[in-house]
Scaffold this motif. Structure first.
Motif, mmCIF file in Angstrom:
data_model
loop_
_atom_site.group_PDB
_atom_site.id
_atom_site.type_symbol
_atom_site.label_atom_id
_atom_site.label_comp_id
_atom_site.label_asym_id
_atom_site.label_seq_id
_atom_site.Cartn_x
_atom_site.Cartn_y
_atom_site.Cartn_z
ATOM 1 N N THR A 333 39.282 54.136 35.586
ATOM 2 C CA THR A 333 39.326 53.476 36.899
ATOM 3 C C THR A 333 38.134 52.572 37.096
ATOM 4 N N LEU A 334 36.953 53.011 36.648
ATOM 5 C CA LEU A 334 35.780 52.156 36.776
ATOM 6 C C LEU A 334 35.931 50.897 35.923
ATOM 7 N N VAL A 335 36.460 51.037 34.709
ATOM 8 C CA VAL A 335 36.728 49.867 33.863
ATOM 9 C C VAL A 335 37.684 48.917 34.579
ATOM 10 N N HIS A 336 38.736 49.475 35.165
ATOM 11 C CA HIS A 336 39.751 48.694 35.867
ATOM 12 C C HIS A 336 39.158 47.925 37.049
ATOM 13 N N GLU A 337 38.430 48.640 37.906
ATOM 14 C CA GLU A 337 37.925 47.998 39.127
ATOM 15 C C GLU A 337 36.829 46.978 38.826
ATOM 16 N N LEU A 338 36.026 47.221 37.797
ATOM 17 C CA LEU A 338 35.019 46.221 37.420
ATOM 18 C C LEU A 338 35.675 44.999 36.781
ATOM 19 N N ALA A 339 36.773 45.183 36.052
ATOM 20 C CA ALA A 339 37.500 44.027 35.500
ATOM 21 C C ALA A 339 38.008 43.120 36.606
ATOM 22 N N HIS A 340 38.299 43.699 37.752
ATOM 23 C CA HIS A 340 38.752 42.900 38.893
ATOM 24 C C HIS A 340 37.690 41.900 39.370
ATOM 25 N N GLN A 341 36.441 42.136 39.031
ATOM 26 C CA GLN A 341 35.422 41.173 39.447
ATOM 27 C C GLN A 341 35.727 39.800 38.854
ATOM 28 N N TRP A 342 36.317 39.773 37.669
ATOM 29 C CA TRP A 342 36.800 38.527 37.068
ATOM 30 C C TRP A 342 38.190 38.180 37.604
ATOM 31 N N PHE A 343 39.094 39.178 37.579
ATOM 32 C CA PHE A 343 40.508 38.958 37.868
ATOM 33 C C PHE A 343 40.845 39.485 39.264
ATOM 34 N N GLY A 344 40.774 38.622 40.231
ATOM 35 C CA GLY A 344 41.060 38.992 41.614
ATOM 36 C C GLY A 344 39.930 38.628 42.539
ATOM 37 N N ASP A 345 38.677 38.960 42.137
ATOM 38 C CA ASP A 345 37.539 38.681 43.000
ATOM 39 C C ASP A 345 36.990 37.268 42.776
ATOM 40 N N SER A 346 36.730 36.917 41.527
ATOM 41 C CA SER A 346 36.309 35.546 41.230
ATOM 42 C C SER A 346 37.524 34.621 41.218
ATOM 43 N N VAL A 347 38.514 34.916 40.364
ATOM 44 C CA VAL A 347 39.771 34.165 40.372
ATOM 45 C C VAL A 347 40.729 34.930 41.284
ATOM 46 N N THR A 348 40.928 34.408 42.470
ATOM 47 C CA THR A 348 41.664 35.105 43.519
ATOM 48 C C THR A 348 43.077 34.539 43.643
ATOM 49 N N PRO A 349 44.081 35.399 43.877
ATOM 50 C CA PRO A 349 45.448 34.886 43.970
ATOM 51 C C PRO A 349 45.617 33.901 45.119
ATOM 52 N N ALA A 350 46.442 32.890 44.890
ATOM 53 C CA ALA A 350 46.718 31.903 45.932
ATOM 54 C C ALA A 350 47.596 32.494 47.019
ATOM 55 N N ALA A 351 48.455 33.438 46.661
ATOM 56 C CA ALA A 351 49.343 34.112 47.603
ATOM 57 C C ALA A 351 49.545 35.536 47.114
ATOM 58 N N TRP A 352 50.089 36.390 47.985
ATOM 59 C CA TRP A 352 50.186 37.803 47.620
ATOM 60 C C TRP A 352 51.202 38.053 46.509
ATOM 61 N N ARG A 353 52.143 37.155 46.289
ATOM 62 C CA ARG A 353 53.062 37.328 45.175
ATOM 63 C C ARG A 353 52.384 37.131 43.819
ATOM 64 N N ASP A 354 51.187 36.575 43.833
ATOM 65 C CA ASP A 354 50.426 36.381 42.603
ATOM 66 C C ASP A 354 49.568 37.596 42.254
ATOM 67 N N MET A 355 49.821 38.699 42.947
ATOM 68 C CA MET A 355 49.004 39.909 42.777
ATOM 69 C C MET A 355 48.992 40.404 41.326
ATOM 70 N N TRP A 356 50.058 40.166 40.575
ATOM 71 C CA TRP A 356 50.098 40.654 39.194
ATOM 72 C C TRP A 356 48.975 40.045 38.362
ATOM 73 N N LEU A 357 48.501 38.845 38.731
ATOM 74 C CA LEU A 357 47.370 38.233 38.014
ATOM 75 C C LEU A 357 46.119 39.091 38.148
ATOM 76 N N ASN A 358 45.979 39.781 39.276
ATOM 77 C CA ASN A 358 44.881 40.740 39.448
ATOM 78 C C ASN A 358 45.134 42.010 38.644
ATOM 79 N N GLU A 359 46.263 42.631 38.971
ATOM 80 C CA GLU A 359 46.497 43.982 38.482
ATOM 81 C C GLU A 359 46.963 44.022 37.026
ATOM 82 N N GLY A 360 47.696 43.027 36.585
ATOM 83 C CA GLY A 360 48.115 43.003 35.186
ATOM 84 C C GLY A 360 46.919 42.935 34.254
#
Length: 483
Positions: A333-360
């Motif tokens: 989980t820590l690996v996952h949530e820290l990876a989000h700093q790149w995928f989701g936090d820095s590169v943020t989805p344009a709309a909520w349907r783009d959520m897979w770009l974060n979570e995938g």
């Protein structure tokens, strides 16, 4: 029309003056009534009210158009004993069209007053929409400053999938403020959509003995009269759903650095310190591994907030330092949530349907970590998921097309999203895959990106269209016929 000669007064005495004054009064009255009639029809403005909602396919009422927030400055004062919060939100924004009024997302709390450019603004509440009408119109391209003063007991918001967010009471006597996807509007008014990112100053005043941890870097800590004010600054743009406040008796470790020199600020509830210390100590190694795979860490600080058990029903990738309660805390989980700093936090989805770009990508980072640290390969993990039957929930809908707001965090978004990433890797080969990933996060650093942006980017990097990946794995219905 026949023009008649003007009739002249026979006398210039007081009676004539009274007649003249009466005539002027009647003319002035007519002019005033005409002006009032025009004002009542037009509102006395040339701009139009900004509409509430950004036409997001999943959350159509979230966010507003007509302006772009540049900076939030939040001044919060919280009393844990009573649960009462006093707040002041200063919002610096740029009008993107001529505006007679604009709306903010704000759920609950009492609004005590508002200004726009230091002039009183009319306030209207309708559900979770707070509309401000400035004294004068805002012109397209103009930068303006809105201020909202409010107080009350912030609410907990229950999402359509049953999870809770907003202002959450913690077992340690404090609170967690969490915002994905809608919860930030429970504790500050905002343009609450991921497409409008801004910088932040967040000041939180609490009783002495309590910590107030937020995003960014701690710039000051001032105690006075039995209360302490913690001031945090977020220098990089941040989406509203990534903002957080954790209040409680946290133990702070702010002396560490990552291997690349990034300051670490960890806040751990004292009741869970022993159980989590071993994993927390691996944070510098995790960041180093993710930098090797994804490129330079995108923010000025990092860390983790480890909350008590059941403080929230999930972990969340809040910017700079994810929030993870004890019952969700482990290495993956820590690996996952820290990876989000790149995928989701820095590169943020344009709309909520783009959520897979974060979570995938965050899910796939768990697969890659296992592959590189003695666990099953990403291919083996892919095959394990593919082996699940047609009726498994990961095949319920395509990852890029969650059908409702309740599905935005569904398993297809995570697991099948990771499978999309793996199929890209398979299609282009390892060397090109890792180059592509690093180029993607560098190109869209601190910005927003859509699924269409991503597929076009990958096709360009691959030198050909990955139609089979997109048609079958990203947008295809049901379980693909072959892995």
């Amino acid at each position: 029309m026949e023009k008649r000669p003007e009739r002249r007064a026979a006398s210039t005495g007081r009676g004539a003056n009274r007649a003249s004054n009466a005539r002027r009064t009647r003319l002035a009255t007519v002019a005033l009534l005409t002006a009032l009639a025009v004002t009542s029809c037009t509102g006395g403005v040339t701009g139009t009210p900004g509409s509430s909602g950004t036409r997001d396919a999943l959350f159509p009422k979230l966010g507003s158009d007509g302006y772009d927030v540049q900076h939030y400055s939040l001044d919060l004062d919280y009393d844990p004993a009573s649960g009462h919060l006093k707040g002041g939100a200063t919002i610096v924004a740029r009008a993107t069209k001529n505006l007679s009024a604009f709306s903010l997302d704000f759920a609950g709390m009492d609004v005590e007053g508002a200004t726009v450019d230091d002039e009183p603004a009319a306030v209207n509440r309708a559900g979770d929409e707070l509309t401000l009408r400035p004294r004068t119109d805002l012109t397209r391209g103009e930068t303006f400053t809105a201020y909202v003063r409010y107080s009350g007991s912030p609410k907990t918001i229950t999402d359509l999938d049953g999870s809770e967010e907003g202002w959450l009471k913690s077992p340690n006597g404090g609170v967690l403020a969490l915002g994905e996807p809608t919860g930030s509007m429970a504790w500050f008014p905002s343009n609450n959509h991921p497409s409008d990112k801004a910088t932040y100053d967040i000041k939180v005043t609490v009783p002495d003995g309590q910590q107030a941890v937020s995003n960014g870097e701690l710039v000051s800590k001032v105690s006075k009269g039995g209360r302490t004010a913690f001031s945090w600054r977020v220098k990089e743009p941040m989406a509203t759903y990534l903002a957080t406040v954790a209040i409680g008796p946290y133990e702070i470790d702010d002396k560490g650095l990552t291997k690349s020199g990034i300051p670490i600020y960890n806040a751990v509830d004292p009741g869970v310190k022993k159980q989590t210390a071993g994993v927390v100590a691996q944070l510098p190694d995790i960041i180093a591994w993710e930098e090797h795979n994804f490129g330079p860490y995108p923010f000025a600080s990092t860390g983790v907030i480890v909350a008590p058990e059941k403080a929230s029903g999930y972990a969340l990738e809040t910017q700079n330092r994810p929030v993870i309660p004890l019952d969700h805390f482990d290495l993956s989980t820590l690996v996952h949530e820290l990876a989000h700093q790149w995928f989701g936090d820095s590169v943020t989805p344009a709309a909520w349907r783009d959520m897979w770009l974060n979570e995938g990508f965050a899910q796939y980072s768990e697969w890659l970590w296992a592959e590189d640290h003695g666990g099953p390969s990403a291919q083996q993990q892919f095959e394990e998921e593919y082996a699940k039957g047609d009726g498994d929930e990961i095949w319920a809908f395509p990852p890029a097309e969650p059908p409702t707001a309740a599905d935005v965090s569904g398993r297809p978004v995570y697991v099948r999203g990771a499978m999309v990433v793996h199929k890209i890797r398979e299609a282009v080969g390892d060397e090109k895959f890792y180059t592509l990933v690093q180029d993607w996060v560098r190109t869209h650093r601190h910005a927003n990106a859509s699924t269409e942006d991503f597929t076009r980017f990958v096709d360009d990097a691959a030198g050909h269209k990955l139609s089979a990946v997109w048609d079958t794995w990203l947008y295809g219905d049901g379980k693909p016929d072959s892995p």
